[in-house]
Scaffold this active site. Structure first.
Site, mmCIF file in Angstrom:
data_model
loop_
_atom_site.group_PDB
_atom_site.id
_atom_site.type_symbol
_atom_site.label_atom_id
_atom_site.label_comp_id
_atom_site.label_asym_id
_atom_site.label_seq_id
_atom_site.Cartn_x
_atom_site.Cartn_y
_atom_site.Cartn_z
ATOM 1 N N HIS A 169 29.604 -2.193 20.572
ATOM 2 C CA HIS A 169 28.970 -0.874 20.464
ATOM 3 C C HIS A 169 27.896 -0.860 19.384
ATOM 4 C CE1 HIS A 169 28.546 3.469 20.255
ATOM 5 N NE2 HIS A 169 29.057 3.467 21.457
ATOM 6 N N PRO A 170 26.750 -0.257 19.701
ATOM 7 C CA PRO A 170 25.608 -0.351 18.785
ATOM 8 C C PRO A 170 25.557 0.665 17.645
ATOM 9 C CG PRO A 170 24.948 0.773 20.792
ATOM 10 C CD PRO A 170 26.379 0.380 20.987
ATOM 11 N N CYS A 171 26.553 1.533 17.527
ATOM 12 C CA CYS A 171 26.375 2.645 16.582
ATOM 13 C C CYS A 171 26.239 2.208 15.125
ATOM 14 C CB CYS A 171 27.471 3.697 16.735
ATOM 15 S SG CYS A 171 29.134 3.067 16.518
ATOM 16 N N GLY A 172 26.790 1.046 14.766
ATOM 17 C CA GLY A 172 26.695 0.623 13.370
ATOM 18 C C GLY A 172 25.605 -0.387 13.095
#
Lengths: 231, 362
Positions: A169-172
Site C-alpha cells: 500500500h502506497p500511503c506511507g
C-alpha cells in the site's frame, strides 16, 4: 518537484514515466543477460487507442527457489551474475520448490508515488495466495512490516489488468522517500533518475526482490548507498 | 446557487436498487428449487452487506461446505468493493427492474475477485477509500486515522444501515469539509457554505477532488437497450485520478471536470487543460496535466499540432452517457454541486461513463 529541502517525497506522473524510462535503461545496462523491465503502455480506455503515454513497468517470470532443507531463500536468474542457473533445469529436478513472480510498478495518482504490484504462481501457473507468497519473503520482511507503519500488504484489483494482485500500500511511501532523500542534495533531474532505484531498494526488501548494487553505482551520491545496510 | 442541497443528499441516501437474487443452479440441492429473494440494495451500499438478508432463504438448500459468497450478473462476477448503485449504472445502461443477480455460496473465483469474508472486508475497503479521499483532499490521512473508536463505529453503522442522520453527525469530525463553488477550496461545513461565510477554510487543502471513473466501451448504436451485457471486466477501464480546477475564471462545470480527466473524448473546440501547461511547471500537483497523455505532451508546446491531434482522437470515440447516482447530470451543472451532493459516503465521486468508438476508427 521543488528543491530537495522542500521536496515532499512524491513524484509527478510525468516524472514517473521519465524515471521508468531511465530505470529500465539502467537495468539493461547493468544486467544485460537478465530479464528486463519493460514499459507496458496502456490506453486509458481499453479497446481504444485513447490516452497513450500511460502505462507501467513490468518484470515477469522471475523464478524464485525455496530450499527445502533450511528455508534459506535464494534466487536464481536474478541479481547475482555468477549464479546463472538454468531455471528450466531446476524446474525439472524439483518442481515443488519453484515459484514464479511477476512484478509491476504502477503510478498512483492519489498518493503521487509508485506502487509495487506482484503476484506469485507455481510452475504450473497456479496462482499463490498471499499467505503462501509471504512464506517466500526474506526473514526480516515480517519485522519490517510489523515495525514500520508505512506500508502493509494487501490484495486489490490491478488497476489495468482488473484482476487481483498483491501490492504494498502506497500511503506511507511519501514519508519514507522524503526521509531517504533527506541527506542528499540533488538536482531535480538527478532526483528523478534516482527515485525508482531508491524506492525499489526499499520495497524490494519486503518482497525479497534484490536489486544489484551496481544499479546505484554511477549515480552520484545515491541516497541508497548512503543509507542502506547490506541485506 | 446553492452548492449544498440537503434534499439531494437525502434522495441519494434513500436511493436503492430493487434486486431479485437467484441461487445458482449448481448449488440447489433440494426440490423444488428455492424461489428468488427480493431485497432492496442501497445505492451507497455494497452487495456483501446484503448477505444476512439473503442467506436465510437459501440456507436449507445449500450443499455442505464453507460459505464463500459472491454475486454475478449474466455470468460476470461482480466486484464487491464497488457500491451497488455504481454496479447497476455501469452494467445496466437501460435500467433493469428488478435487477436479476445470481448469488453463489461456493466456488469463489479467486482469479477474478479479491477475497471477501463479509462485512469486515467491506468495512476495511470503505475505510481505506475514505483514507485515500482524505489524503487527496488534505494531503494526509490523519483525520481518519485519529478517529475515535466510537466515531468509527457510528460511521460504519450509518453506511451499513443507510442512516444519513447518523452519518451527518460524524462527518464534521472527518475534517473533509464541502467543496466551494470554485472547486479550489473547501469550507468546513455545509451550513457555513449556505450562509456564505468565507473565513472558514480548512487548513492545508490540496485543491484535489477524489473521483473514480468507470468507463465502459459499448457498441456504437443509438438504442441503449440494444447494448449487449458486459462479458468481462477487461472491457471496463477504471480511472482513479483526482480532479483539479486549473481554470482561471468562469464556472467549473461537470463538463470541464470530465474534460480534465478524459481530454481526448471532448471536441477540439474546448482547449484541453493539459495544453496550456509546460513541462517545467514547478510544484507537485501537476498530476492531472499528464492525463493529456505523455505522448501528446511533446506536442503541447505546438498549438496547431496539438489541436490537430485532438481532432483526430476526438473522432475516435464519443461519450454516450455519464451517470452519477443513477442520474444523468447536465454538462453545465456546477461540478461543486455534483461533488457535494452526489458523492458516496467514502467522499469519492463515482462516475460511470459509456463511450462508443466512432465509425471509421481502428
Amino acid at each position: 518537484m521543488a528543491g530537495p529541502h522542500k521536496w515532499d517525497g512524491t513524484i509527478s506522473g510525468l516524472d514517473f514515466c521519465e524515471a521508468a524510462r531511465t530505470f529500465s535503461q539502467r537495468w539493461k545496462e547493468v544486467n544485460p543477460t537478465l530479464t528486463h523491465w519493460v514499459w507496458i503502455p496502456r490506453p486509458m480506455i481499453s479497446g481504444s487507442a485513447i490516452g497513450e503515454g500511460v502505462g507501467y513497468l513490468s518484470l515477469e517470470n522471475m523464478c524464485h527457489q525455496r530450499s527445502t532443507e533450511d528455508l534459506v531463500v535464494s534466487e536464481c536468474c536474478t541479481a547475482d551474475e555468477e549464479q546463472s542457473v538454468d531455471c528450466a533445469t531446476l524446474a525439472q529436478n524439483d518442481n515443488r520448490g519453484i515459484h514464479f513472480y511477476d512484478y509491476h510498478i504502477l503510478y498512483n495518482f492519489s498518493y503521487n508515488v509508485p506502487v509495487l504490484y506482484f503476484r506469485g504462481y507455481q510452475y504450473d501457473g497456479q496462482p499463490l495466495p498471499l499467505e503462501r507468497v509471504k512464506e517466500d519473503f526474506p526473514p526480516h520482511s515480517s519485522s519490517i512490516l510489523k515495525e514500520s507503519r508505512w506500508t502493509f500488504l494487501t490484495t486489490e484489483d490491478h488497476p489495468f489488468l482488473r484482476r487481483p494482485w498483491h501490492m504494498l500500500h502506497p500511503c506511507g511511501t511519501r514519508d519514507w522517500m522524503k526521509l531517504l532523500f533527506s541527506s542528499s542534495h540533488l538536482s531535480k533531474s538527478e532526483a528523478v533518475r534516482q527515485y525508482l532505484p531508491s524506492w525499489l531498494s526499499v520495497v524490494g526488501q519486503v518482497v525479497g526482490f534484490n536489486l544489484p548494487l551496481a544499479i546505484h553505482e554511477g549515480l552520484s551520491s545515491s541516497p541508497v548507498t548512503n543509507w542502506m545496510q547490506p541485506s | 446557487m446553492e452548492i449544498c442541497s440537503e434534499e439531494a443528499v437525502k434522495y441519494v441516501w434513500e436511493g436503492a436498487i430493487p434486486l431479485q437474487i437467484h441461487l445458482h443452479e449448481s448449488e440447489v440441492t433440494t426440490l423444488p428449487p428455492p424461489a428468488p429473494v427480493l431485497v432492496l440494495g442501497y445505492r451507497i451500499g455494497y452487495l456483501p452487506l446484503l448477505i444476512p438478508q439473503i442467506k436465510p432463504h437459501f440456507d436449507s438448500t445449500l450443499p455442505p461446505g464453507v460459505d464463500t459468497v459472491w454475486f454475478d450478473y449474466k455470468g460476470v462476477p461482480l466486484k464487491w468493493y464497488i457500491p451497488t448503485g455504481v454496479l447497476f449504472d455501469l452494467l445496466c445502461p437501460e435500467p433493469e427492474r428488478p435487477w436479476n443477480l445470481t448469488v453463489h455460496f461456493r466456488g469463489y473465483p479467486g482469479e477474478l475477485l479479491t477475497p471477501c469474508d463479509g462485512e469486515e472486508a467491506v468495512k476495511w475497503s470503505f475505510i481505506n477509500s475514505l483514507k485515500e479521499a482524505a489524503y487527496i483532499i488534505n494531503g494526509n490521512c490523519k483525520s481518519i486515522m485519529n478517529m475515535s473508536q466510537a466515531d468509527q463505529y457510528e460511521l460504519w453503522q450509518s453506511v451499513l444501515n443507510g442512516t444519513l442522520e447518523n452519518y451527518s453527525r460524524v462527518v464534521p469530525r472527518l475534517k473533509l469539509g464541502v467543496l466551494r463553488e470554485d472547486c479550489k477550496m473547501r469550507s468546513i461545513s455545509r451550513s457555513q457554505q449556505v450562509t456564505g461565510e468565507t473565513n472558514d477554510s480548512l487548513p492545508n487543502q490540496t485543491g484535489r477532488i477524489p473521483v473514480r471513473l468507470y468507463i465502459r466501451n459499448v457498441e456504437d448504436i443509438d438504442d441503449l437497450e440494444g447494448i449487449g451485457a458486459l462479458d468481462s471486466w477487461e472491457k471496463i477501464s477504471y480511472i482513479n485520478r483526482p480532479v483539479e480546477n486549473h481554470d482561471e475564471g468562469g464556472l467549473f462545470t461537470l463538463r470541464r471536470a470530465m474534460e480534465s480527466l478524459l481530454p481526448e473524448l471532448f471536441g477540439p473546440s474546448s482547449p484541453s487543460p493539459g495544453e496550456s501547461k509546460t513541462k517545467d511547471e514547478a510544484g507537485g500537483e501537476d498530476g492531472d496535466s499528464e492525463t493529456a497523455g505523455g505522448a501528446q505532451d511533446a506536442a503541447a508546446g505546438e498549438p496547431p499540432e496539438a489541436a490537430q491531434q485532438e481532432t483526430h482522437t476526438a473522432q475516435m470515440a464519443r461519450i454516450r452517457l455519464i451517470r452519477v447516482q443513477g442520474i444523468v447530470p447536465g454538462w453545465d451543472t456546477p461540478f461543486a454541486w455534483v461533488v457535494n451532493n452526489l458523492s458516496h459516503p467514502d467522499f469519492f465521486l463515482h462516475v460511470c461513463v459509456l463511450v462508443s468508438a466512432s465509425q471509421g476508427s481502428h
